[in-house]
Design a protein around this motif. Structure first.
Motif, mmCIF file in Angstrom:
data_model
loop_
_atom_site.group_PDB
_atom_site.id
_atom_site.type_symbol
_atom_site.label_atom_id
_atom_site.label_comp_id
_atom_site.label_asym_id
_atom_site.label_seq_id
_atom_site.Cartn_x
_atom_site.Cartn_y
_atom_site.Cartn_z
ATOM 1 N N LEU A 109 5.047 4.587 -0.948
ATOM 2 C CA LEU A 109 5.677 3.883 -0.346
ATOM 3 C C LEU A 109 4.831 3.049 0.922
ATOM 4 C CD1 LEU A 109 8.420 2.753 1.114
ATOM 5 C CD2 LEU A 109 8.157 4.970 2.188
ATOM 6 N N LEU A 110 3.585 3.529 0.764
ATOM 7 C CA LEU A 110 3.061 3.202 1.822
ATOM 8 C C LEU A 110 2.095 2.366 1.393
ATOM 9 C CD1 LEU A 110 1.395 6.537 3.043
ATOM 10 C CD2 LEU A 110 1.747 4.743 4.872
ATOM 11 N N SER A 114 18.314 -1.196 1.233
ATOM 12 C CA SER A 114 18.399 -2.070 2.516
ATOM 13 C C SER A 114 17.483 -1.335 3.399
ATOM 14 C CB SER A 114 19.595 -1.558 2.872
ATOM 15 O OG SER A 114 19.563 0.018 3.178
ATOM 16 N N ARG A 115 16.773 -2.300 3.995
ATOM 17 C CA ARG A 115 16.058 -1.602 5.168
ATOM 18 C C ARG A 115 15.891 -0.173 5.653
ATOM 19 N NH1 ARG A 115 15.470 -6.004 10.045
ATOM 20 N NH2 ARG A 115 17.103 -4.972 10.262
ATOM 21 N N THR A 116 17.428 -0.107 5.549
ATOM 22 C CA THR A 116 18.013 1.682 6.196
ATOM 23 C C THR A 116 17.154 2.584 5.570
ATOM 24 O OG1 THR A 116 19.578 -0.317 7.135
ATOM 25 C CG2 THR A 116 19.341 2.154 7.232
ATOM 26 N N TRP A 140 3.191 -4.916 6.209
ATOM 27 C CA TRP A 140 4.139 -3.439 7.030
ATOM 28 C C TRP A 140 6.067 -4.041 7.297
ATOM 29 C CZ3 TRP A 140 3.859 2.228 8.331
ATOM 30 C CH2 TRP A 140 2.383 2.368 8.213
ATOM 31 N N ASN A 141 6.297 -4.998 6.370
ATOM 32 C CA ASN A 141 7.791 -5.821 6.706
ATOM 33 C C ASN A 141 8.443 -5.150 6.639
ATOM 34 O OD1 ASN A 141 9.981 -7.385 6.218
ATOM 35 N ND2 ASN A 141 9.120 -8.971 6.146
ATOM 36 N N LYS A 142 9.274 -4.119 6.603
ATOM 37 C CA LYS A 142 10.833 -3.117 6.140
ATOM 38 C C LYS A 142 11.640 -3.565 4.651
ATOM 39 C CE LYS A 142 9.914 -1.211 9.668
ATOM 40 N NZ LYS A 142 8.558 -1.598 10.597
ATOM 41 N N LEU A 202 6.398 3.815 12.733
ATOM 42 C CA LEU A 202 7.697 2.491 11.868
ATOM 43 C C LEU A 202 6.838 1.314 11.982
ATOM 44 C CD1 LEU A 202 10.916 2.964 13.501
ATOM 45 C CD2 LEU A 202 10.256 3.528 11.371
ATOM 46 N N GLN A 203 5.499 1.369 12.446
ATOM 47 C CA GLN A 203 4.401 0.106 12.365
ATOM 48 C C GLN A 203 3.242 0.858 12.499
ATOM 49 O OE1 GLN A 203 5.735 -2.445 13.612
ATOM 50 N NE2 GLN A 203 7.364 -1.860 14.988
ATOM 51 N N LYS A 204 2.136 0.110 11.731
ATOM 52 C CA LYS A 204 1.189 0.495 11.090
ATOM 53 C C LYS A 204 0.037 1.058 12.237
ATOM 54 C CE LYS A 204 -2.404 -1.504 8.821
ATOM 55 N NZ LYS A 204 -3.593 -1.683 7.905
#
Ligand SMILES: Nc1ncnc2c1ncn2[C@@H]1O[C@H](COP(=O)(O)OP(=O)(O)OP(=O)(O)O)[C@@H](O)[C@H]1O
Length: 469
Positions: free
Chosen positions: A430-431, A451-453, A439-441, A466-468
Motif C-alpha cells: 500500500l505504501l 473505494s477511497r474509503t 498519495w492520492n487515495k 493520511l498525508q505524506k
C-alpha cells in the motif's frame, strides 16, 4: 518609551488609519472633516479629495435621492442622534455601487453643542462574493444530485426513485444499504437536494475513515484543552449540519462507544462537545449508509439493535448492478457522454462484443467498477467505438478481481447483500502504491478497484498517516 495619550491628534489619526472599517467625520453642516485610509480604499477618493466636500460625495442609497435633505439639520442623524446600521450602497469614485453597512452617530460636547458626525462604513463586497460563490456551489450540487443523474430504468431502480421522492419530502431518518459502489452516496445527495429541506447543508462524514477518538471529536466538536492538540474550541459536524442533513457513511464501522453516542443524538437531538458538559440542541436530519448487512451485525452482537431500528425508520436498499443488468447500456452511454466531455473525444458507443462482455460481467465493484472500466477504455480506445480489447483485463477475461500483483481473495458470501470483495495487500504494497499515486487515495482506490474509503481503512489499520509526512 514615550507614551501618547489617546487625544494626541497624530496618534489618533494613526489609530483611525489602522482600522479595517471605513470611518469619516462630518461637521454640523455635513461637510467631510476627516477620511481614514480604509475609506480611501473603499470609495476610491483620497482624503484630500474627500475632505471639504459634503457627504453627498458617496451618494449613499439610504439618503441620496430619497430622503437626503438639502439641509443637514433635517438629516435623521442630527434629529435622532444616530442612524441604525443598515445594509445599503455607496457609489465608488469610478461610478459603481458598493454594498456596505453604514452607521452614523452624532457627537456632542459636554454643553450639548454638536462636535460633528461620525460615520463608519463596513465593506460587504467580499462577503457578498463569498455568499454568491456559496450559492453557486449549492446550485452546482443541486444539479449534480438531480434525480436525472441517477441512471436506471430497471424496475428495482424505479422502486429506489420512488423511495428517494418520498424520503426527500420528509425529515425521517434514512438508512441506505447496498454493496460498495452501488450509488448510496448519490441516493443520499438526491434525497437531500430534491426535497423541501435543501436549504440547509449536507454534511458527509465517513465513519470508517477515523479512529474512535478522532471521529468523536469530528462529529461532536471539542473545547479547548479537551485533549492534547485541542488548541481551541471547534464545532463538530453535527453542529455544522444544524438545519440540514448529516450523512453518516459506513455506519456499520461504528465502535460500540460511538454507537451509544449516536443513539443518544438520535433520541435527544442534542450534543455535547468533547470536554464540555453543556448540551446543545441540534435540528438535523440523519441519513446513514452501509455496505454491510446491519441486521446480520445486530444478530452477531456487533451492532446495537436499538440503534439499528432508530436508523432504519426509512430504509432504502440500492440493488447491485448484477441484479439490474438492463441498466448497463444506459449507464455505459452515460459514462461515455461524461468521458467525451471530460476528454474532448467523440466516442459513439461500445461494439457488439464489448457490450456482450459488459452485460455478462459480475460487477463486484458495481457502478464504480463500470465507470472505471469505461474510463480505462477511454485511455486505450483509438476508434470511435470501445472494443472488447479496450476494456480492463478483469472485465475482458471475466475475473471478478483485478490482477494488480496483490494477493487476492475470492468473494465471500456475507448475507443478503451478496459478495464482499477483499483485496489482500500488505502494508508495504500500500505504501508503494501511495507513493506511485502521489498519495492520492482515490487513484490508489481506482488501481485496486476499491473505494477511497477502503484505502483509508487500510491506512488506518496500518497506522499510515493520511498525508505524506
Ligand atoms: N445510478 C447511477 N447513475 C450514475 N452514476 C452512478 C449511479 N450509481 C452510482 N454512480 C456512480 O458510481 C460511483 C460510486 O457511487 P457512490 O459513491 O454513490 O457509491 P456508494 O454505494 O456510496 O459506494 P461506497 O459504499 O464504496 O461508499 C460514483 O461515481 C457515482 O456517481
Amino acid at each position: 518609551m514615550k507614551t501618547y495619550q489617546l487625544w494626541n491628534v497624530n496618534f489618533l489619526n494613526q489609530i483611525l488609519d489602522t482600522m479595517a472599517e471605513g470611518l469619516f467625520t462630518l461637521d454640523d453642516q455635513g461637510v467631510i472633516t476627516s477620511w481614514n485610509r480604509s475609506m480611501e480604499k473603499i470609495s476610491g477618493y483620497l482624503a484630500q479629495q474627500a475632505v471639504g466636500n459634503t457627504c453627498r460625495l458617496i451618494q449613499c442609497s439610504r439618503c441620496f435621492g430619497q430622503t437626503c435633505p438639502a439641509d443637514i439639520n433635517k438629516c435623521g442623524v442630527i434629529q435622532h442622534g444616530k442612524t441604525e446600521a443598515k445594509e445599503c450602497f455607496i457609489r465608488h469614485k469610478d461610478g459603481y455601487d458598493i454594498p456596505v453597512i453604514k452607521n452614523a452617530r452624532l457627537a456632542r460636547d459636554e454643553n450639548g453643542q454638536i462636535l460633528g458626525i461620525v460615520e463608519t462604513i463596513t465593506d460587504l463586497t467580499e462577503l457578498k462574493q463569498i455568499k454568491k460563490s456559496a450559492e453557486e456551489a449549492q446550485r452546482k450540487l443541486k444539479k449534480a444530485y438531480r434525480l436525472g443523474n441517477i441512471i436506471g430504468k430497471s424496475i428495482v431502480m424505479q422502486t429506489v426513485f420512488d423511495a428517494i421522492r418520498s424520503a426527500a419530502n420528509s425529515r425521517a431518518t434514512v438508512l441506505i444499504q447496498g454493496e460498495s459502489g452501488t450509488g448510496k452516496e448519490l441516493v443520499a445527495g438526491a434525497i437531500h437536494y430534491n426535497g423541501n429541506n435543501d436549504s440547509g447543508p449536507l454534511i458527509t462524514v465517513n465513519c470508517s475513515a477515523l479512529s474512535e477518538t478522532l471521529l468523536e471529536s469530528e462529529l461532536f466538536g471539542h473545547v479547548k484543552g479537551a485533549f492534547t492538540g485541542a488548541h481551541r474550541d471547534r464545532k463538530g459536524r453535527f453542529e455544522e449540519a444544524d438545519g440540514g442533513t448529516i450523512f453518516l457513511d459506513e455506519i456499520g464501522e461504528l465502535t460500540p462507544y460511538m454507537q451509544i453516542k449516536l443513539l443518544r443524538v438520535i433520541q435527544e437531538r442534542e450534543i455535547e462537545r468533547v470536554g464540555e458538559s453543556k448540551k446543545r440542541k441540534i435540528d438535523i436530519r440523519i441519513m446513514a449508509a452501509t455496505h454491510k448487512n446491519l441486521y446480520e451485525l445486530t444478530q452477531q452482537g456487533t451492532f446495537r439493535e436499538d440503534l439499528f431500528y432508530r436508523l432504519k425508520v426509512f430504509p432504502i436498499h440500492v440493488p447491485p448492478l448484477r441484479e439490474r443488468r438492463e441498466d448497463i447500456p444506459l449507464l455505459v452511454s452515460h459514462f461515455i457522454k461524461k468521458g467525451n466531455k471530460r476528454e474532448n473525444k467523440n466516442i459513439k458507443g461500445v461494439d457488439t462484443q464489448g457490450m456482450k462482455r459488459l452485460m455478462e460481467h459480475l460487477w463486484p465493484g458495481n457502478i464504480r467498477e463500470l465507470e472505471n472500466a469505461i474510463e480505462h477504455a477511454f485511455v486505450i480506445c483509438n476508434s470511435n467505438h470501445i472494443q472488447l480489447a479496450d476494456l480492463p483485463v478483469e472485465v475482458r477475461e471475466n475475473h471478478a478481481y483485478p490482477q494488480t500483483g496483490f494477493e487476492l481473495t475470492r468473494p465471500v458470501q456475507t448475507g443478503s447483500y451478496g459478495t464482499q470483495n477483499q483485496v489482500k495487500l500488505t502494508k508495504q504494497d500500500l505504501l508503494t502504491l501511495l507513493e506511485e499515486c502521489h498519495w492520492n487515495k482515490a487513484e490508489v482506490g481506482r488501481r485496486i478497484q476499491k473505494s477511497r474509503t477502503s484505502v483509508w481503512k487500510y491506512m488506518k489499520k496500518w497506522n499510515i498517516p493520511l498525508q505524506k509526512l
